[in-house]
Every structure is written in C-alpha cells, then in structure tokens.
Design an enzyme around this catalytic site. Structure first.
Site, PDB file in Angstrom:
ATOM      1  N   ASN A   1       7.009   2.472  -6.347  1.00  0.00           N
ATOM      2  CA  ASN A   1       7.541   3.528  -5.479  1.00  0.00           C
ATOM      3  C   ASN A   1       6.781   3.717  -4.181  1.00  0.00           C
ATOM      4  OD1 ASN A   1       9.694   4.371  -7.196  1.00  0.00           O
ATOM      5  ND2 ASN A   1       8.158   5.349  -8.515  1.00  0.00           N
TER       6      ASN A   1
ATOM      7  N   ASN B   1      -7.373   2.227  -0.117  1.00  0.00           N
ATOM      8  CA  ASN B   1      -6.786   1.725  -1.356  1.00  0.00           C
ATOM      9  C   ASN B   1      -6.410   2.900  -2.273  1.00  0.00           C
ATOM     10  OD1 ASN B   1      -7.937   1.157  -4.361  1.00  0.00           O
ATOM     11  ND2 ASN B   1      -6.658  -0.531  -3.652  1.00  0.00           N
ATOM     12  N   ASP B   2      -5.341   2.735  -3.054  1.00  0.00           N
ATOM     13  CA  ASP B   2      -4.829   3.839  -3.879  1.00  0.00           C
ATOM     14  C   ASP B   2      -5.813   4.317  -4.956  1.00  0.00           C
ATOM     15  OD1 ASP B   2      -4.513   1.524  -5.370  1.00  0.00           O
ATOM     16  OD2 ASP B   2      -2.336   1.725  -5.609  1.00  0.00           O
TER      17      ASP B   2
ATOM     18  N   HIS C   1      -8.737  -5.680 -12.146  1.00  0.00           N
ATOM     19  CA  HIS C   1      -8.937  -7.126 -12.253  1.00  0.00           C
ATOM     20  C   HIS C   1     -10.276  -7.497 -12.880  1.00  0.00           C
ATOM     21  CE1 HIS C   1      -5.117  -7.356 -10.396  1.00  0.00           C
ATOM     22  NE2 HIS C   1      -5.529  -6.382  -9.600  1.00  0.00           N
TER      23      HIS C   1
HETATM   24  C1  BMX Z   1      -3.039  -3.852  -8.165  1.00  0.00           C
HETATM   25  C2  BMX Z   1      -3.577  -3.948  -6.746  1.00  0.00           C
HETATM   26  C3  BMX Z   1      -4.559  -2.796  -6.522  1.00  0.00           C
HETATM   27  C4  BMX Z   1      -3.958  -1.438  -6.875  1.00  0.00           C
HETATM   28  C5  BMX Z   1      -3.364  -1.464  -8.296  1.00  0.00           C
HETATM   29  C6  BMX Z   1      -2.640  -0.193  -8.688  1.00  0.00           C
HETATM   30  C7  BMX Z   1      -2.315  -4.807  -4.832  1.00  0.00           C
HETATM   31  C8  BMX Z   1      -1.052  -4.663  -4.047  1.00  0.00           C
HETATM   32  N1  BMX Z   1      -2.464  -3.911  -5.816  1.00  0.00           N
HETATM   33  O1  BMX Z   1      -4.064  -4.130  -9.049  1.00  0.00           O
HETATM   34  O2  BMX Z   1      -5.037  -2.790  -5.200  1.00  0.00           O
HETATM   35  O3  BMX Z   1      -4.944  -0.460  -6.794  1.00  0.00           O
HETATM   36  O4  BMX Z   1      -2.466  -2.571  -8.411  1.00  0.00           O
HETATM   37  O5  BMX Z   1      -1.396  -0.122  -8.078  1.00  0.00           O
HETATM   38  O6  BMX Z   1      -3.105  -5.687  -4.566  1.00  0.00           O
HETATM   39  P1  BMX Z   1      -0.100   0.683  -8.604  1.00  0.00           P
HETATM   40  O7  BMX Z   1       1.052  -0.085  -8.097  1.00  0.00           O
HETATM   41  O8  BMX Z   1      -0.145   0.784 -10.077  1.00  0.00           O
HETATM   42  O9  BMX Z   1      -0.185   2.034  -7.960  1.00  0.00           O
HETATM   43 ZN    ZN Z   2      -5.752  -9.659 -12.063  1.00  0.00          ZN
HETATM   44 CA    CA Z   3      -9.855   0.463  -5.754  1.00  0.00          CA
HETATM   45 MG    MG Z   4       0.208   4.015  -7.653  1.00  0.00          MG
END
Ligand code: BMX
Ligand code: ZN
Ligand code: CA
Ligand code: MG
Length: 343
Positions: A41, A139-140, A192
């Site tokens: 989203n 970053n989120d 990761h």
């Molecule tokens: C992925 C990576 C992270 C992010 C996480 C949570 C990308 C686009 N995303 O591991 O940077 O913090 O997803 O993302 O590289 P969500 O989609 O669950 O909010």
């Molecule tokens: Zn990974």
């Molecule tokens: Ca992070």
């Molecule tokens: Mg999210």
C-alpha cells in the site's frame, strides 16, 4: 466514516476578517503530512503534533515509478487541501519507504523487488517543488523506530530495536538514543538477517532471510500452498474460505487444531526468534518492540526462544508489542514535527 461526505460538501476556505484570522492561526494545530510506501500500500496521513492521525488515505502502491510518483503527489495535494479544513497547519512532509534511503539527500538508493522500479529515486525535490514544503525521507523500519522513540515503548529507552511485520519485515535500531543508518544506509535491514544456508527464497535475491519465513507475504504463500493442497481445513469445523487466503487464515486454522498450519507458524516464529537473537548478540538492546500485523502472535514464541537460545547476558531483554496504530506513518511525521520546530 459517517461525517466524511458532509465534511467534503461544506469544506471551503472561509473568507475572514483579520482578527478572526489571527485567532484561527493560534488555534491551528501544527501538523505533518506523512507518507508510507510499502510492498502493498501507499498511505498518506495528516498527523498533528501530539501524534493523532487526523485523516488517513490509502491506495494500492502502483507498480511503476511514474504511476507511483503521480499518485503520491495527487494524494498529498488532496491531503493539504483537507488539512486546511481540519485547521491543521502542515509544517512539512515526512516520507517512510521500503528500501535503502539516504536521509540527508532524501533519495531512495535501492529497493528489493517488493517495491519495483524504486531505485535511485529523489523523493525530496519533486514533492517539495509540488507542495512548497520541506521534505524528510527515511526507510520505513527506521521510521517505525522513530515513532516508538517519540510516542511508543521506546520513549526514554537509550537502546532498542523494532521489527515491523507487513508485506515484508522492516527493522530499526536506536543505539545510544540515535538511529543507526550505517556506512551506506543499509544498517537495520533486519528482515534480511539470514537464519539458514538453504531456506526459502527471499525477495531480496538471497535465501533463508527471516522475511522469507515470517513476513505477511511468506505466510500468505504458505497458506495458499496448504489451501491448494486442501490441507488448510480443520476437522469438524466448517472453514469456508471464499475471500483471498492470508496469514490470518493460517493463524485461525492453527488455533483450531490444524497441525500443518501450526507447523508453518512454528517455523516462522523460530526463524524470527533466532534472527532476533542474532540482533541481541550484535547490538545488545534493552528492548525489542514488535509491531505490524503479526506482532501479537509472535511475541510469546520469540520471548520463549530467547530464553532457550540467547547468551545468558542477553536474556534480560524485554520483548513487547507496539501499542502504536501506524508506526511507519507516525515516524514519518515525527521527522517533520521534531526538525521543523527545532531552532
Ligand atoms: C523489505 C525492504 C525493506 C523494508 C521491508 C518492510 C525494500 C523495498 N523493502 O525488506 O527496506 O523495510 O521490506 O517493508 O527494499 P513493508 O513492505 O513490509 O512495509
Ligand atoms: Zn532477504
Ligand atoms: Ca531499516
Ligand atoms: Mg510497511
């Protein structure tokens, strides 16, 4: 939301005499526009200084760069207009996004395929040009940590980590009161952390990452697999599944005694728990805050695995679930609210 149409109909910037304009200015609440870009989203919210979400907008995150940028700008413009009616004064825009972000430049450096077409993207320039407002980006998972620090269980805690489960798994590390970004803005990509050499494939291109075991997407994949093999049924219970299968179905099947569903969830919890132990052994935080869709499910098993497998000195860590509704959005807002009012 019953009063939404009313608000739309009667909302227009009122013409006022200078004195009541002055009073309005005092009564306006300092607020932020928050954006969160995830694997599923695209959310926008108007968030006031105290952390209340005044209004929220949600759309599917478009698959291409152009469509995504267009939708971001459109949603922001709508929100700025609504903010005026809500008497919220927008001080700036905070953006939370998946991917590695350089917050100094406001640029998304690189994304996994969870968000396609989202590498080397300058978010600050187009958003600030369109809205004439200052823009912050991070970053989120890092934003989620900022939210916990300002509004949640991280308040006053010098050193904590947060793990947010959504489509993927995001992470944030606060060490000695500061967010850790790392040398190339790739610190705290906690989804990761790898817990097996083989393991399931991850959307980052590797395998055995905790995101590939325990994220919403990973559990949905397993739920679908069981469903397609006709293994998600529960004996004696009529589980009609007409809606799309999600992690929630897996959890309810397990609770009703489905051993296959239970095994999948056990493995996911174990992977997450072991991943978190690895974090404990690197940064030794005082607190781990779990948030997102599966946090209340994971809390007890994670605590359990820590007590079984972490080094003795790391076992005093507390594992809690967040009580914030939208950590990523709140953290995005906190960048604005903290920096825009700093003198
Ligand atoms: C992925 C990576 C992270 C992010 C996480 C949570 C990308 C686009 N995303 O591991 O940077 O913090 O997803 O993302 O590289 P969500 O989609 O669950 O909010
Ligand atoms: Zn990974
Ligand atoms: Ca992070
Ligand atoms: Mg999210």
């Amino acid at each position: 939301d019953l009063d939404e149409p009313l608000q739309k109909t009667f909302c227009f910037p009122p013409v006022k005499d200078p004195i009541s304009q002055d009073i309005d200015h005092i009564l306006e609440t300092q607020s932020a526009l928050a954006i969160d870009l995830g694997g599923t989203n695209l959310r926008v919210a108007i968030i006031c200084k105290r952390g209340n979400i005044e209004k929220r907008y949600i759309q599917a995150n478009p698959k291409t760069f152009e469509a995504r940028m267009q939708l971001i700008l459109k949603m922001c413009k709508d929100a700025v207009r609504d903010a005026d009616c809500l008497n919220c004064r927008i001080l700036g825009v905070g953006v939370s996004t998946g991917g590695r972000v350089n917050p100094q430049e406001g640029v998304v450096l690189h994304s996994t395929k969870l968000i396609q077409d989202w590498s080397t993207v300058d978010l600050r320039t187009p958003i600030s040009n369109a809205l004439h407002l200052p823009v912050w980006v991070d970053n989120d998972g890092n934003c989620a940590a900022l939210a916990e620090k300002k509004f949640g269980h991280g308040k006053g805690v010098e050193s904590f980590v947060t793990i947010i489960t959504g489509t993927g798994i995001g992470g944030g590390i606060v060490h000695e009161n500061e967010l850790v970004h790392g040398s190339t803005f790739c610190a705290a990509e906690l989804g990761h952390i790898m817990v097996s050499l083989e393991g399931p494939e991850c959307s980052c291109g590797s395998r055995g990452c905790i995101e590939a075991y325990a994220s919403g997407l990973a559990l949905q994949r397993e739920a679908r697999r069981l469903h397609n093999e006709d293994l998600l049924k529960v004996e004696g219970v009529d589980m009609k599944i007409s809606e799309p299968i999600t992690a929630a179905h897996l959890i309810s099947a397990a609770r009703l005694g489905n051993s296959k569903a239970d095994a999948v969830l056990n493995k996911a919890s174990k992977a997450l728990g072991v991943g978190i132990i690895n974090i404990l052994h690197v940064v030794n935080p005082a607190l781990v805050i779990l948030s997102g869709i599966l946090s209340s499910y994971y809390q007890a098993p994670v605590q359990q695995i820590i007590s079984e497998r972490a080094l003795f000195s790391a076992q005093s860590v507390k594992v809690v679930t967040s009580d914030l509704e939208e950590p990523a959005l709140l953290g995005a807002a906190s960048m604005v609210l903290d920096y825009a009012t700093r003198r």
